[in-house]
Motif scaffolding. Structure first.
Motif, PDB file in Angstrom:
ATOM      1  N   LEU A   1     -29.585  -1.172  -7.578  1.00 12.78           N
ATOM      2  CA  LEU A   1     -28.697  -0.104  -7.122  1.00 12.78           C
ATOM      3  C   LEU A   1     -28.380  -0.367  -5.661  1.00 12.78           C
ATOM      4  CD1 LEU A   1     -27.586   2.935  -7.303  1.00 12.78           C
ATOM      5  CD2 LEU A   1     -29.849   3.584  -6.432  1.00 12.78           C
TER       6      LEU A   1
ATOM      7  N   LEU B   1     -29.721  10.067 -10.249  1.00 17.62           N
ATOM      8  CA  LEU B   1     -28.815   9.754  -9.145  1.00 17.62           C
ATOM      9  C   LEU B   1     -27.671  10.755  -9.125  1.00 17.62           C
ATOM     10  CD1 LEU B   1     -28.444   5.965 -10.087  1.00 17.62           C
ATOM     11  CD2 LEU B   1     -29.774   6.819  -8.131  1.00 17.62           C
TER      12      LEU B   1
ATOM     13  N   HIS C   1     -31.462  10.979  -4.904  1.00 14.32           N
ATOM     14  CA  HIS C   1     -32.086  10.329  -6.045  1.00 14.32           C
ATOM     15  C   HIS C   1     -33.471  10.899  -6.320  1.00 14.32           C
ATOM     16  CE1 HIS C   1     -32.980   8.072  -2.394  1.00 14.32           C
ATOM     17  NE2 HIS C   1     -34.103   7.622  -2.954  1.00 14.32           N
TER      18      HIS C   1
ATOM     19  N   CYS D   1     -26.258   1.670  -2.623  1.00 19.69           N
ATOM     20  CA  CYS D   1     -25.613   2.990  -2.460  1.00 19.69           C
ATOM     21  C   CYS D   1     -25.618   3.440  -1.008  1.00 19.69           C
ATOM     22  CB  CYS D   1     -26.328   4.020  -3.333  1.00 19.69           C
ATOM     23  SG  CYS D   1     -27.970   4.462  -2.754  1.00 19.69           S
ATOM     24  N   ASN D   2     -24.746   4.422  -0.748  1.00 17.90           N
ATOM     25  CA  ASN D   2     -24.706   5.073   0.561  1.00 17.90           C
ATOM     26  C   ASN D   2     -25.712   6.223   0.585  1.00 17.90           C
ATOM     27  OD1 ASN D   2     -22.725   3.502   1.948  1.00 17.90           O
ATOM     28  ND2 ASN D   2     -21.111   4.498   0.744  1.00 17.90           N
TER      29      ASN D   2
ATOM     30  N   LEU E   1     -18.109   1.871  -5.695  1.00 16.53           N
ATOM     31  CA  LEU E   1     -18.762   2.433  -4.509  1.00 16.53           C
ATOM     32  C   LEU E   1     -17.860   3.433  -3.786  1.00 16.53           C
ATOM     33  CD1 LEU E   1     -20.488  -0.752  -3.074  1.00 16.53           C
ATOM     34  CD2 LEU E   1     -21.638   1.429  -3.495  1.00 16.53           C
TER      35      LEU E   1
ATOM     36  N   VAL F   1     -27.364   7.993  -1.622  1.00 20.39           N
ATOM     37  CA  VAL F   1     -27.106   9.171  -2.462  1.00 20.39           C
ATOM     38  C   VAL F   1     -28.437   9.849  -2.793  1.00 20.39           C
ATOM     39  CG1 VAL F   1     -24.997   8.226  -3.500  1.00 20.39           C
ATOM     40  CG2 VAL F   1     -27.224   7.793  -4.609  1.00 20.39           C
TER      41      VAL F   1
ATOM     42  N   ASP G   1     -24.237  11.663  -6.484  1.00 23.23           N
ATOM     43  CA  ASP G   1     -23.426  11.452  -5.288  1.00 23.23           C
ATOM     44  C   ASP G   1     -23.534  12.696  -4.400  1.00 23.23           C
ATOM     45  OD1 ASP G   1     -21.321  11.056  -3.518  1.00 23.23           O
ATOM     46  OD2 ASP G   1     -19.858  10.538  -5.081  1.00 23.23           O
TER      47      ASP G   1
ATOM     48  N   THR H   1     -17.974   6.661  -5.974  1.00 28.19           N
ATOM     49  CA  THR H   1     -19.219   7.393  -6.245  1.00 28.19           C
ATOM     50  C   THR H   1     -20.317   7.197  -5.204  1.00 28.19           C
ATOM     51  OG1 THR H   1     -20.180   5.565  -7.495  1.00 28.19           O
ATOM     52  CG2 THR H   1     -18.828   7.109  -8.734  1.00 28.19           C
ATOM     53  N   ASN H   2     -20.069   6.328  -4.211  1.00 28.49           N
ATOM     54  CA  ASN H   2     -21.078   5.975  -3.205  1.00 28.49           C
ATOM     55  C   ASN H   2     -22.260   5.186  -3.774  1.00 28.49           C
ATOM     56  OD1 ASN H   2     -20.131   6.993  -0.625  1.00 28.49           O
ATOM     57  ND2 ASN H   2     -20.295   9.029  -1.547  1.00 28.49           N
ATOM     58  N   MET H   3     -22.125   4.725  -5.021  1.00 28.23           N
ATOM     59  CA  MET H   3     -23.233   3.933  -5.605  1.00 28.23           C
ATOM     60  C   MET H   3     -22.681   3.001  -6.683  1.00 28.23           C
ATOM     61  SD  MET H   3     -25.051   6.903  -7.899  1.00 28.23           S
ATOM     62  CE  MET H   3     -24.142   8.449  -7.772  1.00 28.23           C
TER      63      MET H   3
END
Ligand SMILES: [Fe+2]
Length: 306
Positions: free
Chosen positions: A266, A162, A273, A268-269, A62, A271, A164, A65-67
């Protein structure tokens, strides 16, 4: 351009005036950046309660890549407590109460004729173009993270794209910092008032594409590739920046494609998509069901200093 910009502290790598901070952050960010979706995967025994090894593995990905994609080792259960508890585990508490969400704030995404007829694409099986979640929300209700937990995938399709948003920022800034300048204008992207459904009560929402969160110094992105119900700033610099952003997404460099399987999810922050169209089968086990939880919080310990 004669625009108002969102505030970025001089010390931030996202300040266009601080190339040194930007280059240092950029180098760190791109070092050993994952190239395949398999590198985003972590196996967990119980996604509702990852143990410390699993959590650390997930956090490591995370932060980069924020995910992260988790894969349940055991039997996949249809249980909304999974995303709720997983969110809680990573510091996600403040759920966005979607107007069409089930009562508990976690939305079941599946084909529901009544809802899709009202034009809410997420409840249909059509393709979803690139976007971040909640781009139409007011500034005080920005979505900083979400969880998508797969109970059942569709028979065909329903694969996510996806990327980032920090990677997209880098591509744009490296190409031309003016693109960033344009996309940080406080009114570059406006969502018109919700005329189709007055019960939704949405007023016009102008805002930037990129902004820096005052509380965390993190980069936040607000975007949709939709061309309907969206008004872009009508000047040359903004048009060039939006076109460059579209080109970057179309080039697919840094894009992960992944179809979530049963018990996978998933986190994530928020991201960028997308989702391909899908076709359900006749059996329930071939009918796509996802739980989605959207949060105002960002995932804990994934900030700039993490
Ligand atoms: Fe979404």
């Amino acid at each position: 351009m004669n625009a108002v910009y969102t505030n970025v502290p001089d010390s931030s790598p996202f300040s266009l005036g601080n190339d040194q901070a930007y280059q240092a952050w950029r180098d760190r960010k791109l070092q050993q950046y994952p190239e395949s979706p398999e590198e985003l995967l972590v196996q967990v025994v119980d996604p509702a309660n990852p143990d410390s090894t699993e959590s650390q593995q997930m956090l490591g990905i995370l932060r980069k890549t924020n995910m992260v994609i988790y894969r349940c080792k055991g039997v996949a259960r249809a249980d909304k407590e999974i995303p709720r508890k997983l969110g809680h585990h990573f510091g996600l508490e403040r759920l966005d109460p979607n107007l069409l969400a089930d009562d508990d704030g976690i939305t079941s995404l599946e084909l529901v004729a009544g809802k899709s007829l009202r034009g809410y694409i997420p409840y249909s099986n059509r393709r979803l173009q690139w976007h971040t979640d909640g781009y139409y929300n007011t500034p005080d209700r920005q979505i900083r993270a979400f969880i998508l937990h797969c109970v059942r995938p569709a028979l065909q399709g329903g694969e996510n794209g996806l990327i980032d948003h920090e990677l997209v920022y880098i591509r744009l800034r490296d190409e031309n910092p003016d693109y960033i300048r344009a996309l940080m204008q406080a009114d570059v992207m406006t969502i018109p008032a919700n005329e189709e459904d007055s019960s939704a009560g949405r007023v016009e929402q102008p805002g930037p594409v990129f902004s820096v969160e005052p509380a965390t110094g993190c980069l936040h992105m607000r975007y949709t590739a939709r061309t309907r119900s969206i008004v872009w700033a009508d000047d040359e610099a903004s048009r060039a920046a939006v076109a460059a952003l579209q080109d970057i997404l179309a080039a697919e460099d840094g894009v992960f494609h992944y179809k979530l399987g049963p018990g996978e999810g998933l986190i994530c922050n928020n991201v960028l998509h997308s989702r391909t169209a899908f076709v359900n089968g006749n059996n329930e086990s071939e009918q796509r069901l996802m739980y989605r939880a959207r949060y105002y919080d960002r995932i804990r310990d994934t900030g700039m200093m993490a």
